[in-house]
Structures are given as structure tokens and as C-alpha cells.
Design a protein around this motif. Structure first.
Motif, mmCIF file in Angstrom:
data_model
loop_
_atom_site.group_PDB
_atom_site.id
_atom_site.type_symbol
_atom_site.label_atom_id
_atom_site.label_comp_id
_atom_site.label_asym_id
_atom_site.label_seq_id
_atom_site.Cartn_x
_atom_site.Cartn_y
_atom_site.Cartn_z
ATOM 1 N N THR A 35 -80.303 -31.757 -46.929
ATOM 2 C CA THR A 35 -79.986 -30.651 -47.481
ATOM 3 C C THR A 35 -81.194 -29.381 -46.641
ATOM 4 O O THR A 35 -80.605 -28.539 -46.221
ATOM 5 C CB THR A 35 -80.084 -30.203 -48.729
ATOM 6 N N ASP A 62 -77.146 -26.658 -51.444
ATOM 7 C CA ASP A 62 -77.158 -26.881 -52.589
ATOM 8 C C ASP A 62 -77.182 -25.648 -53.563
ATOM 9 O O ASP A 62 -78.236 -25.122 -53.999
ATOM 10 C CB ASP A 62 -78.693 -27.389 -53.045
ATOM 11 N N SER A 73 -78.535 -32.813 -54.221
ATOM 12 C CA SER A 73 -77.405 -32.673 -53.826
ATOM 13 C C SER A 73 -76.491 -33.375 -54.964
ATOM 14 O O SER A 73 -76.662 -34.651 -54.861
ATOM 15 C CB SER A 73 -76.942 -32.965 -52.598
ATOM 16 N N ASP A 92 -73.124 -31.344 -45.877
ATOM 17 C CA ASP A 92 -73.985 -31.903 -46.204
ATOM 18 C C ASP A 92 -73.774 -32.790 -47.503
ATOM 19 O O ASP A 92 -73.191 -32.298 -48.477
ATOM 20 C CB ASP A 92 -75.152 -30.702 -46.948
#
Ligand SMILES: Nc1nc2c(ncn2[C@@H]2O[C@H](COP(=O)(O)OP(=O)(O)OP(=O)(O)O)[C@@H](O)[C@H]2O)c(=O)[nH]1
Ligand SMILES: [Mg+2]
Length: 698
Positions: A35, A62, A73, A92
Motif C-alpha cells: 500500500t 487503504d 489492507s 493494491d
């Protein structure tokens, strides 16, 4: 919560050509900085004005409140940026083992994967899993060794580890300058330049490589060139003639090799400081194939427009959002497509591109691009929508099987329906979250890949659907069966003035062998001479079935029994279906006691992958759980242990495995068969049930 696109949003963009797109899943083990890396790439490309951090909950990807609360995440997040006239779509993905559904779904719709590794830990369990998945799907891969500023981080050690454990075709394309807290920059071996640590600011332009690096740079540049030219005959000839190869020619050959999965370039940096992002973005553009070059294998027949829905977001505000990849197009807003699964027409209102929690409306998306659309009617993850009905086999996303179950109950009475609706929506969003009612215990079960996944679902039920629920360990679905033949006769007779009751039957119980692992029940009518008339015989069967629902040992259902109805008697006035039902049920209970009844328990097939140095501890623990070892396969520093373990012993395995392996272990399991519970264990269960029954009576 997601913000809906409005008319004032950025003016609509024309569809990007497939050759100008890069679809990249950012994947790897939990907590290696995926992330943070996506955040840094967005920042470096000018998509954001400041570098957010996971710890402060300020990253683009996130964005969910539960992700921010846990600083990790939990679902796939979509972002895009422009770099050198290319559109890079980044997904992601979560690294935690419990949230792999989105990771696997993302891998189905990208050409390339950026596999992120920790410079301290190197190859970890989920690195291997992601790698294997990518390999199965022939995805192009680049690696990014992150966290090189941390204590005990060592790029060269990780490089060696990936070459040993992932593939010997991994080759360094960047090198760190300095190490740990003295890391000051990185060298780009493709363009032969350096980038200095921007300490969280924007990375500056290319710099000369420091002289102190000359030897090591020369060594690794040669390794890189050797690896690249080996995949390209022309280039090899020029190289052998001593020609100085320019970076463009090398990059072109590199991309061809990466496309064919012949090379895996290893980049490096420090995501949290935005170091290494320029070189990585260049590599994604120059070294990873576009959809025009590689594409996916998802079928869409002769459809002119087709999209593949790979993820569904259950948003209480916007409704259902379906994320898709365009297979044939372009696809624009106000288009109606068909879902061959349901034959329903589905109207795509606004076509959206997502940027973390925000969405932006676009006119059209071209082939290979990723987008989203809200409010489709009946579309599920995995569907292909097409402009006219074509017989397409929707691609199968092989999601991992749930490994643990919890019983869920709403805290407030009357919330059952609300809970069920919420859970249904959440399992649409995450196909590895499975909701079902156990027919035997009557409990509402929620199964998933990890305890945390189930706990997050519970949190979401609360914040999104406003239902408070409690989790309990589920009851083990025991069964009962018999070991030998027995017979009994029961006469049910009541004469209390007026019409009485009379039913009389004789039955034989026999063990019925399992068929395809399934224990069944058979009722065989052996009545001769009509001693019980035709109409009453099904009542005997019914009475027996009812008695079998709760066996006499532990109240578990009885299975694996054949019942022969061999004799009986009836009364021409007093007999009734009811009387024969009761007679059947009583006869069964009497015969059952004589038939050597035993308790059965579900046995699970377990696969645990753990670091080699914890194998002893893990095996010892499995042994204490009545586990039977079936085999061990060591590979790349990790060992996969296969064992058969009773479900009752493994309901809370996750915590134990985490503590034995320091969180480096991973497991999966599925139901195998029922087996007899060993006597000493069965005795305890039977006593426990007896106690519960008595308590219930009081
Ligand atoms: N020192 C250092 N810390 C980093 C670096 N990259 C990320 N971190 C920190 O590592 C932690 C995990 O980072 P994330 O970006 O959430 O990692 P992730 O791979 O996305 O984690 P999951 O999505 O939960 O698998 C955070 O505290 C980051 O600030 C880095 O290069 N150096
Ligand atoms: Mg993350």
C-alpha cells in the motif's frame, strides 16, 4: 464511504488504447509495504500532492475505515496514474492470508504483477503463494525489494533468496546505495543512473552513479545484460561483437523476455520515503507488457463489447459496484449488455474509474482497461457481460476454500433477517466468506479463511448494516451409526375407552456401508402376507426417520443404517398411521441400543505450510490434536505438512499456528470423511450431552 461521481467531476476522457495501458497487481506477503508503494507511485506520478502513510490512515488505497483501524489492507483497491504517456492501473492487494479473494481476483485481470518483498524477511509464505498463482496464469512479474532502510535489511541476501526460491531467472535491475539507515539512494542498472533518497518528497531527476559503486554496478550490469541478451539472438550477436547497447534496445529485449516470462527484473527501494519510484515506474512502462501484447485468456466469443466482472463492492451508499475489465470494446456509459448466466439485460449507466475511495466518470473504456459500474441488477463476481448472447464459459477464479467456521447470532432478538441480508451482501463482495445454516445443528455459520476475516465481516455488519452480532465456536456436526445387526419388536397399544391406538412392528437394523463417502439410510419393506397393510408401512418408516434425527448416544443424527420391516400386526379398528409411527420409532430405539451404536466425527484434510525451523513444533502439536501425518514436502525453506485431523481438534487452530510460527505459517483444510470417535473421546462427548440434556430439563 464512497463518493459518487457527479457532473462537475473531471471532464470525461477518451478511451485509452490497449497498447498504452499497464495493468499491475501489487501483491506479496502481509505488511511488506504494498500500500505504501502504491501511495508513493501515485505521489511520484503527480496524482496526489502528499505522500500518505498507512500508520496515519492517509493512503489512497487503504481508504476503508476498517483498513485504517487495523493498518492493513483488507480488500483490493484500484488506482491509476499516468507515466510517460502510459496509463498504469494499479491494484493494491491485501497480503494477509485471510483476504486473498481479492488478490486472486486481481491476478485474473492483469498482465503484470509487482511482487513486493521485505528487504529484511525476503521470501515469505504469501510471496510463494502469489508467485505460484502468477506462474499458473503466466503473468509477467517484476519484483520490488522494499524496506531497505530497515535494520538487517539486505538487498543481496533477498536477491539470492528469490533466485533460489522463486526463479533463477530473477535478475537485479536496480541496486541500493548504502544499506539500512545509511541507505542514500538506488542505482538504475537499465538507464545507468542513480536516484537519491527524497525522504518522502518527490524524487528528483537522474543523477550520476557514485564512484564508490563502480565495481558492484559493473558486475550487476553485466549480469543484467547477459540475462537479457540471452533471450534475444540479434542483441546477443551485437553484444558479442562488443557493441555498446543503448538502454532502449536493452529495454525492448527485456520487455519481450518479461512478456514471455523468461526474466523477472528485481527492483528496490523504500516505499515509505518514496525512494525508487521513478525507476520502478519506468520499468513498468518499459519492461511490462500492455494488454495489446499479452491480454487475458478470458473468452468472449464474437462479442463486440464484453466485460468481465472480477469484483463486487457492497457499498451501502452507492449500492453494488461491479469492477470489470474490458475484454472487447470500447465500452461506454448508457450501454446495455447481457449476462449470459441470467439472460438478463444489464444497463451500464455511468462508466467509472476508481481511485481509492473516489470514482470518476469517463466516457468510454477501451480494451484491457479496468473500470467499474454501479447498480447492475443481478451480476455476480465472475460473470462476463456481452453485447449479444454468446455461449461463453465464464472464467473460473479458483478461490481458496474456507478453513474455519464460526456460529453467528444477532445480539438483539429479531435481527436475524437483517443479519442474513448483511452477510449475503458481504459474501457477494468476498467469495471466500461463506454463509450457511448447518442443517444438523441449526446454527447460522460464517466460514472464512481466517479468524480475522470473519471478525472484519462482523465489524462491517455493524458499521454498514447496523447489526450487532456475536461469534461462537461452531458445534462439531457429529453423527451416529451402528456396527452390527439388531432386531426389535414394539407394540404400541392404548385402550382407553372409545377408539384406541394399535401399532405393532418388528424391524431389523443393519449397518449400511457408505457410498462415495456418504452414509445413507434405506428402508426395506419385507412384509409378507399383508400383516401390516400397505397404507401403514410408510408411517413406520417416518417414525424411524424421526427417531434417527437425534441418536441416543449424543443426540447426533444417525446414518448408515438399513432398516428391514419384517413383521407386525394391525387392529382393524384401533390402528392408525400415528400408532405405527410411534411403534416404528420405539422399535428403532430398542434395536439401536443392541446394534453397537458409535459416534462419528468429521475428519479434515489439513495442509500447513511453515518455515522449516518450526516443523518439529507444528508436527508435535498436530500429534497432540489426534492428527495423523500424511506427508511432508520441503520446498524453498518452507515445508508443507499434510495431515488428517479431527475437526473438533482444529476449530481454533489459527491462534496456535500463529504462535508456533510467529505468524509465518499458513494452512488450508477441507472435509475428508467421517470416522469413528475413539472410545475415550466419545465417552466425554456422550457424558457432556447427557449433562446438557439434564440441564435443559431442569
Ligand atoms: N521502514 C520502512 N517502513 C515501511 C516501508 N514501506 C512500508 N513501511 C511500513 O510498513 C508497514 C506496512 O506497510 P503497508 O504499506 O501497509 O504494507 P502492505 O504490504 O500494504 O500491508 P498489507 O496490505 O496489510 O499486506 C507500515 O507501517 C509502513 O509505514 C519502507 O520501505 N521502509
Ligand atoms: Mg496494503
Amino acid at each position: 464511504m464512497r463518493r459518487e461521481a457527479t457532473e462537475e467531476d473531471t471532464p470525461a476522457m477518451p478511451a485509452t488504447e490497449p497498447s498504452k495501458i499497464r495493468n499491475i497487481a501489487v501483491a506479496g506477503h502481509r505488511g511488506v509495504g504494498k500500500t505504501s508503494l502504491v501511495e508513493a507511485l501515485l505521489f511520484q506520478a503527480g496524482k496526489t500532492n502528499r505522500l500518505g502513510t498507512v500508520d496515519q490512515g492517509t493512503t489512497v488505497s487503504d481508504w476503508d475505515e476498517h483498513e485504517q483501524k487495523r493498518a492493513m489492507s483488507l480488500s483490493g483497491s484500484f488506482c491509476h496514474l499516468e507515466w510517460k504517456d502510459r496509463k498504469i492501473n494499479l491494484v493494491d492487494t491485501p497480503g494477509d492470508a485471510g483476504f486473498q479473494a481479492d488478490t486472486y481476483a486481481a491476478l485474473r485481470v492483469v498482465e503484470g504483477v509487482a511482487v513486493v518483498l521485505s528487504g529484511v524477511m525476503g521470501v515469505e509464505v504469501n510471496t510463494l503463494r502469489v508467485w505460484q498463482r502468477a506462474e499458473q496464469q503466466e503473468l509477467s512479474r517484476v519484483l520490488f525489494v522494499n524496506m531497505l532502510d530497515r535494520e538487517r535489511a539486505d538487498f543481496y541476501r533477498v536477491l539470492e533468496a528469490v533466485r533460489q526460491q522463486l526463479s533463477d531467472r530473477c535478475v537485479a535491475i536496480q541496486l541500493p546505495i548504502g544499506s539500512e539507515h545509511e541507505l542514500t539512494g538506488i542505482v538504475d542498472l537499465l538507464h545507468m543512473c542513480a536516484y537519491m533518497d527524497p525522504s518522502g518528497g518527490r524524487e528528483g531527476g537522474p543523477q550520476p552513479i557514485p564512484d564508490s559503486m563502480n565495481d558492484v554496478v559493473a558486475e550487476h550490469r553485466e549480469k543484467l545484460l547477459d540475462a537479457v541478451v540471452e533471450t534475444d539472438e540479434d542483441l546477443m550477436a551485437r553484444y558479442l561483437e562488443g557493441e555498446e547497447l543503448d538502454s532502449e534496445a536493452v529495454a525492448a529485449a527485456l520487455k519481450a523476455a518479461v512478456t514471455r516470462d523468461e526474466l523477472y527484473p528485481v527492483a528496490c527501494g523504500v516505499a515509505s520515503k518514496n525512494l525508487g519510484t521513478t525507476a520502478l515506474l519506468d520499468l513498468l512502462v518499459e519492461g511490462v507488457p500492455s494488454p495489446a501484447r499479452k491480454g487475458t485468456t478470458i473468452e468472449f466469443g464474437d462479442a463486440k463489447q464484453a466485460v468481465f466482472v472480477f469484483k463486487t463492492i457492497a457499498d451501502p451508499f452507492t449500492g453494488r459496484i461491479s469492477c470489470f475489465r474490458v475484454l472487447a470494446g470500447p465500452v461506454s456509459g448508457d450501454t446495455t449488455l447481457v449476462d449470459p448466466r441470467t439472460h438478463a439485460k444489464e444497463r451500464l449507466g455511468q462508466v467509472l474509474v476508481l481511485q481509492g475511495k473516489d470514482s470518476e466518470q469517463v466516457d468510454a473504456l477501451g480494451v484491457g482497461d479496468l473500470g467499474a459500474v454501479a447498480k447492475l441488477k443481478d451480476v455476480l463476481t465472475g460473470d462476463v457481460l456481452v453485447d449479444h448472447e454468446v455461449a461463453v464459459e465464464p472464467p473460473h477464479i479458483d478461490f481458496p476454500e474456507p478453513v474455519m467456521s464460526f456460529a453467528v447470532t444477532p445480539k438483539a432478538k429479531g435481527d436475524e433477517e437483517k443479519m442474513a441480508t448483511g452477510l449475503r451482501r458481504l459474501s457477494e463482495e468476498d467469495p471466500t466468506l461463506i454463509m450457511r445454516r448447518d442443517p444438523q445443528t441449526g446454527e447460522q455459520l460464517l466460514s472464512g479463511l481466517s479468524q480475522m476475516q470473519v471478525e472484519v465481516a462482523v465489524d462491517r455488519l455493524n458499521t454498514r448494516f447496523h447489526v450487532d452480532v456475536e461469534l461462537h465456536p461452531p458445534r462439531v456436526p457429529y453423527k451416529e451409526t451402528i456396527r452390527k445387526e439388531a432386531r426389535a419388536r414394539h407394540r404400541y397399544k392404548k385402550q382407553t375407552g372409545g377408539r384406541g391406538q394399535f401399532g405393532d412392528c418388528a424391524i431389523v437394523l443393519e449397518p449400511l456401508p457408505a457410498e462415495d463417502g456418504e452414509l445413507g439410510y434405506e428402508f426395506v419393506d419385507k412384509i409378507v402376507g399383508g400383516v401390516i397393510s400397505q397404507g401403514y408401512r410408510p408411517a413406520v418408516d417416518k417414525g424411524i426417520r424421526e427417531a434417527m434425527e437425534h441418536g441416543e448416544l449424543a443426540g447426533a443424527p444417525v446414518q448408515g443404517v438399513r432398516v428391514l420391516l419384517v413383521d407386525g400386526m394391525e387392529h382393524n379398528v384401533d390402528s392408525s398411521e400415528m400408532a405405527f409411527k410411534i411403534a416404528g420409532s420405539m422399535a428403532f430405539k430398542e434395536a439401536y441400543q443392541q446394534a453397537d451404536p458409535v459416534l462419528l466425527e468429521p475428519i479434515m484434510e489439513l495442509e500447513v505450510t511453515v518455515p522449516d525451523d518450526t516443523v518439529g513444533a507444528v508436527n508435535g502439536d498436530l500429534n497432540s490434536r489426534r492428527g495423523r501425518l500424511q506427508g511432508m514436502e520441503p520446498a524453498s525453506g518452507m515445508t508443507t505438512i499434510k495431515a488428517e485431523v479431527p475437526m473438533a481438534e482444529i476449530l481454533t487452530y489459527s491462534q496456535a499456528l500463529t504462535s508456533m510460527t510467529g505468524g509465518r505459517g499458513d494452512y488450508s483444510m477441507h472435509f475428508l470423511r467421517y470416522e469413528e470417535v475413539p472410545t475415550h473421546v466419545a465417552q466425554k462427548i456422550i457424558e457432556q450431552t447427557k449433562k446438557e440434556r439434564e440441564e435443559a430439563k431442569v
